[in-house]
Design a protein around this motif. Sequence first.
Motif, mmCIF file in Angstrom:
data_model
loop_
_atom_site.group_PDB
_atom_site.id
_atom_site.type_symbol
_atom_site.label_atom_id
_atom_site.label_comp_id
_atom_site.label_asym_id
_atom_site.label_seq_id
_atom_site.Cartn_x
_atom_site.Cartn_y
_atom_site.Cartn_z
ATOM 1 N N ALA A 148 -51.606 -15.027 19.830
ATOM 2 C CA ALA A 148 -51.362 -16.485 19.704
ATOM 3 C C ALA A 148 -50.406 -16.886 20.507
ATOM 4 O O ALA A 148 -49.311 -16.243 21.179
ATOM 5 C CB ALA A 148 -50.978 -16.941 18.310
ATOM 6 N N PHE A 149 -50.326 -18.250 20.792
ATOM 7 C CA PHE A 149 -49.435 -19.016 21.468
ATOM 8 C C PHE A 149 -49.532 -20.639 21.282
ATOM 9 O O PHE A 149 -50.373 -21.016 20.553
ATOM 10 C CB PHE A 149 -49.350 -18.836 22.975
ATOM 11 N N GLY A 150 -48.140 -21.270 21.300
ATOM 12 C CA GLY A 150 -48.118 -22.712 20.808
ATOM 13 C C GLY A 150 -48.232 -23.471 22.369
ATOM 14 O O GLY A 150 -47.693 -23.165 23.453
ATOM 15 N N GLU A 151 -48.565 -24.813 22.008
ATOM 16 C CA GLU A 151 -48.407 -25.836 23.094
ATOM 17 C C GLU A 151 -47.193 -26.484 22.232
ATOM 18 O O GLU A 151 -47.318 -27.382 21.423
ATOM 19 C CB GLU A 151 -49.577 -26.710 23.073
ATOM 20 N N LEU A 152 -45.957 -26.445 22.756
ATOM 21 C CA LEU A 152 -44.892 -27.099 22.235
ATOM 22 C C LEU A 152 -44.479 -28.428 22.775
ATOM 23 O O LEU A 152 -44.151 -28.518 24.137
ATOM 24 C CB LEU A 152 -43.648 -26.006 22.366
ATOM 25 N N GLU A 153 -44.750 -29.476 21.940
ATOM 26 C CA GLU A 153 -44.391 -31.084 22.595
ATOM 27 C C GLU A 153 -43.043 -31.355 21.884
ATOM 28 O O GLU A 153 -42.602 -31.058 20.861
ATOM 29 C CB GLU A 153 -45.487 -31.766 22.083
ATOM 30 N N TYR A 154 -42.256 -32.375 22.827
ATOM 31 C CA TYR A 154 -41.047 -32.713 22.617
ATOM 32 C C TYR A 154 -40.800 -33.900 23.113
ATOM 33 O O TYR A 154 -41.301 -34.239 24.325
ATOM 34 C CB TYR A 154 -39.643 -31.847 22.673
ATOM 35 N N TYR A 155 -39.926 -34.974 22.826
ATOM 36 C CA TYR A 155 -39.369 -35.932 23.446
ATOM 37 C C TYR A 155 -37.963 -35.634 23.989
ATOM 38 O O TYR A 155 -37.052 -35.226 23.201
ATOM 39 C CB TYR A 155 -39.473 -37.185 22.794
ATOM 40 N N LEU A 228 -48.724 -11.847 17.079
ATOM 41 C CA LEU A 228 -48.397 -12.930 16.214
ATOM 42 C C LEU A 228 -46.813 -12.949 16.025
ATOM 43 O O LEU A 228 -46.209 -14.297 15.966
ATOM 44 C CB LEU A 228 -49.161 -12.710 14.835
ATOM 45 N N GLU A 229 -46.331 -11.918 15.740
ATOM 46 C CA GLU A 229 -44.834 -11.801 15.380
ATOM 47 C C GLU A 229 -44.154 -12.352 16.708
ATOM 48 O O GLU A 229 -43.047 -13.199 16.342
ATOM 49 C CB GLU A 229 -44.167 -10.437 14.882
ATOM 50 N N GLN A 230 -44.301 -11.920 17.777
ATOM 51 C CA GLN A 230 -43.615 -12.495 18.840
ATOM 52 C C GLN A 230 -44.036 -13.643 19.215
ATOM 53 O O GLN A 230 -43.226 -14.577 19.684
ATOM 54 C CB GLN A 230 -44.164 -11.350 20.113
ATOM 55 N N ALA A 231 -45.121 -14.288 18.970
ATOM 56 C CA ALA A 231 -45.675 -15.597 19.291
ATOM 57 C C ALA A 231 -44.638 -16.396 18.314
ATOM 58 O O ALA A 231 -44.265 -17.551 18.816
ATOM 59 C CB ALA A 231 -47.009 -15.940 18.882
ATOM 60 N N ALA A 232 -44.440 -16.149 17.088
ATOM 61 C CA ALA A 232 -43.722 -17.108 16.341
ATOM 62 C C ALA A 232 -42.323 -17.041 16.841
ATOM 63 O O ALA A 232 -41.547 -18.243 16.983
ATOM 64 C CB ALA A 232 -43.616 -16.416 14.780
ATOM 65 N N ASP A 233 -41.809 -15.680 17.268
ATOM 66 C CA ASP A 233 -40.258 -15.955 17.674
ATOM 67 C C ASP A 233 -40.215 -16.663 19.022
ATOM 68 O O ASP A 233 -39.228 -17.399 19.039
ATOM 69 C CB ASP A 233 -39.935 -14.366 18.213
ATOM 70 N N ASN A 234 -41.057 -16.734 19.872
ATOM 71 C CA ASN A 234 -41.070 -17.208 21.117
ATOM 72 C C ASN A 234 -40.955 -18.801 20.976
ATOM 73 O O ASN A 234 -40.446 -19.520 21.635
ATOM 74 C CB ASN A 234 -42.171 -16.945 21.930
ATOM 75 N N LEU A 235 -41.587 -19.420 19.790
ATOM 76 C CA LEU A 235 -41.645 -20.799 19.664
ATOM 77 C C LEU A 235 -40.298 -21.247 19.271
ATOM 78 O O LEU A 235 -39.657 -22.277 19.474
ATOM 79 C CB LEU A 235 -42.792 -21.283 18.609
ATOM 80 N N ASP A 387 -43.074 -24.792 10.002
ATOM 81 C CA ASP A 387 -42.358 -23.613 9.725
ATOM 82 C C ASP A 387 -43.344 -22.478 10.462
ATOM 83 O O ASP A 387 -44.175 -22.084 10.095
ATOM 84 C CB ASP A 387 -42.348 -23.102 8.317
ATOM 85 N N VAL A 388 -42.989 -22.178 11.856
ATOM 86 C CA VAL A 388 -44.176 -21.503 12.835
ATOM 87 C C VAL A 388 -44.513 -20.209 12.193
ATOM 88 O O VAL A 388 -45.386 -19.803 12.319
ATOM 89 C CB VAL A 388 -43.633 -21.396 13.944
ATOM 90 N N HIS A 389 -43.643 -19.238 11.674
ATOM 91 C CA HIS A 389 -43.625 -18.012 11.033
ATOM 92 C C HIS A 389 -44.526 -18.082 10.067
ATOM 93 O O HIS A 389 -45.647 -17.545 10.032
ATOM 94 C CB HIS A 389 -42.373 -17.408 10.780
ATOM 95 N N LEU A 390 -44.478 -19.128 9.171
ATOM 96 C CA LEU A 390 -45.332 -19.144 8.006
ATOM 97 C C LEU A 390 -46.597 -19.759 8.606
ATOM 98 O O LEU A 390 -47.758 -19.367 8.065
ATOM 99 C CB LEU A 390 -44.732 -20.247 7.040
ATOM 100 N N LEU A 391 -46.575 -20.599 9.216
ATOM 101 C CA LEU A 391 -48.143 -21.254 9.832
ATOM 102 C C LEU A 391 -48.997 -20.261 10.542
ATOM 103 O O LEU A 391 -50.215 -19.711 10.351
ATOM 104 C CB LEU A 391 -47.682 -22.432 10.831
ATOM 105 N N LEU A 392 -48.308 -19.499 11.301
ATOM 106 C CA LEU A 392 -48.870 -18.169 12.029
ATOM 107 C C LEU A 392 -49.566 -17.173 11.016
ATOM 108 O O LEU A 392 -50.372 -16.795 11.342
ATOM 109 C CB LEU A 392 -48.216 -17.672 13.181
ATOM 110 N N ALA A 393 -48.636 -16.749 10.063
ATOM 111 C CA ALA A 393 -49.073 -15.911 9.081
ATOM 112 C C ALA A 393 -50.144 -16.575 8.116
ATOM 113 O O ALA A 393 -51.150 -15.613 7.735
ATOM 114 C CB ALA A 393 -47.883 -15.636 8.047
ATOM 115 N N GLY A 394 -50.227 -17.535 8.088
ATOM 116 C CA GLY A 394 -51.324 -18.338 7.364
ATOM 117 C C GLY A 394 -52.424 -18.276 8.133
ATOM 118 O O GLY A 394 -53.636 -18.213 7.702
#
Length: 492
Positions: A148-155, A228-235, A387-394
Motif C-alpha cells: 500500500a501507499f498513501g496520497e497525503l494531502e495538506y495545506y 503494509l507496516e512500512q506503508a503506515a510508518d512512511n505516512l 489513525d493510519v496504522h489502524l486504517l491499514l490494518a483494517g
Amino acid sequence: MPIDAFEPHPVVRLLGKPSAHFTAGDLVRAVEELGLRQVNLRYVGGDGRLKTLAFAINSRDHLLEVLTRGERVDGSSVFAGTDTDASDVYVVPRHRTAFVNPFGERPSLDVLCSFYDEDGQPLSYAREQIVRRAAEALTQETGMVLEAFGELEYYLVDEPDRIYPVEEERGYQESAPFSKGQRVREQVLGHLSAMGVPLKYAHGEVGNILEDDRQLVQHEIELQPVPLEQAADNLVLAKWVVREVAAAAGLEATFAPSVSSEGAGNGLHIHSRLVRNGASTIVRKDGINDTGRRLVAGYLSAAKALTAFGNTVPTSYLRFADGDESPGDICWGEKDRTGLVRVPLAWNGDVLPGMLAHANPGSAEPVPEPAIHPQTVELRVGDGSADVHLLLAGMAVAARRGLSDPTSLELAAKLSTADHDDFEQLPTSCAGAADALESAREMFEADGVFPAALVDAVIESLREADEAVQDVDLSGDDAAREELVRRYWHVG
C-alpha cells in the motif's frame, strides 16, 4: 547487491547494503563515520503521532547497548487506558528503519521501534504490532502480500500574497511563482527520500483558499507501494517532515479533514495491490481480474466500519458533506473519481511505446517494464485525521474477507457504478462510525488482530467526539463551524 548511483539514503550508500539488511553493528559504524552525536528511538503512540526518546552517545558500548536493548517506557502515558500499575513496556529498535535525522540541534541517527510487554511478547495494542498481525494473517491465509501507499494531502497557511496571488481552487499541479510553498514541498521530498521513504511525486493540489487575513494552499505527496507496516510508518514520517519543514519556513501545516467552508478538505486516499512471488495478482490485460474485484468487495463490505479508523473527528463528516469529489456512496468504478473505491488508469504496455515514439520522433528506445505491475485499487475513505496504522490494518482485515467470501464477486458487480446508481451511504457522524465498528468488531478481532480493548477505546473516543458537538449548530453558524474546524486543526 550493488547500490544504485542515485541512492539518496546516506546510511545505505555508506554501508553498501539495502536498509532491510542493517544490523546494530552496521549502525554503530554509520554513527561513527557520519559523525553523528545522538540516537533517537522513535515510536508511534496511541494518538498516531511520532514520539522521541533521545540518547546522547557517550561511548561505542553505550551506542551498541541502545541499539540492541532499546529502552523501557511508561505505556500508560503512551496508550490511553493502560493500567498504571503494570504499564512498563519495552521499545526495541527495528534496525532496517534507521535514517539520519535532517532536523534537530545535533546530528542524529533515528530508528523506529516496536513495542513488547514484560514477557517479551509483541504488545498487542501497539500500532505497529496490529498492522503486522493483520498483514501476516492475510498472507498466511492467501499466500499474498498486501502492499500500500498513501496520497497525503495538506495545506500550508500564510499571509496573502500581493505578488502573483493564488487563485481559488486553481492549485492543481501549479508551478511557482503562482504555486505558494513549492520550496517547502521540494524540501520535504528531499528529506523523505534521504530517510528511505519511497516516493512517487509531490505537487500542488486543487485547494487554494483566500480569506481576509490568510491564504491556504493545498499540496500532495504520493508515496510508492511497500508492505503494509512500512506503508503506515512512511505516512507518519511524512506528516512529521511536512510539519518540521513548514515550521522552519514560518508556515503552519495542517492535515485537517476540513479547513474552511470555502474549499476542499484533506483526504488520505490509500492505494493497494496484492503481490505473490514478485508479481501482481490483481491485474489482467484490460483491467483488474477477479482477485482484484474480490479485493474491492472486501473494502466496500467493511467501508462503514473503516470510517472509525479513517475518519476520526467530527470535521471528517463536514468534508464528506462539502467536497465535490468526497465519497459518500459505497460503490466503486474504474477511473471514476466519485466512487468510494476507484481503480485508476494504469500504464498500458501496449500503448506506451507508441506514445513515447510520438513524443520523441526518431527515438526507438524501449519502455522498461516495472518489476511489479503498477495497477492499484484506491480506497478513498480516509482523511488527514486517520489513525493510519489502524486504517491499514483494517484494510488488510477487509481484504482478507473479500478474498475468502464466496459472494465477493457478486457484491462487486452489485456495487459497480457502471451498472447501478443507488447505493448505501457511509456514516455521517462519529457516532455512526462507532456504531458501524461495533457491528463489525468480530471481523476485526478475529485471530487476535485487533484487541477487544482497543476496539472499545476507538468506539468510546468516537462517541465522546460526537457528544462534544451535539449542541453545535453548523447549518448556518459560520463562527461555530470555524471554532469546530480550529478544534481539530492539528489531527493525526
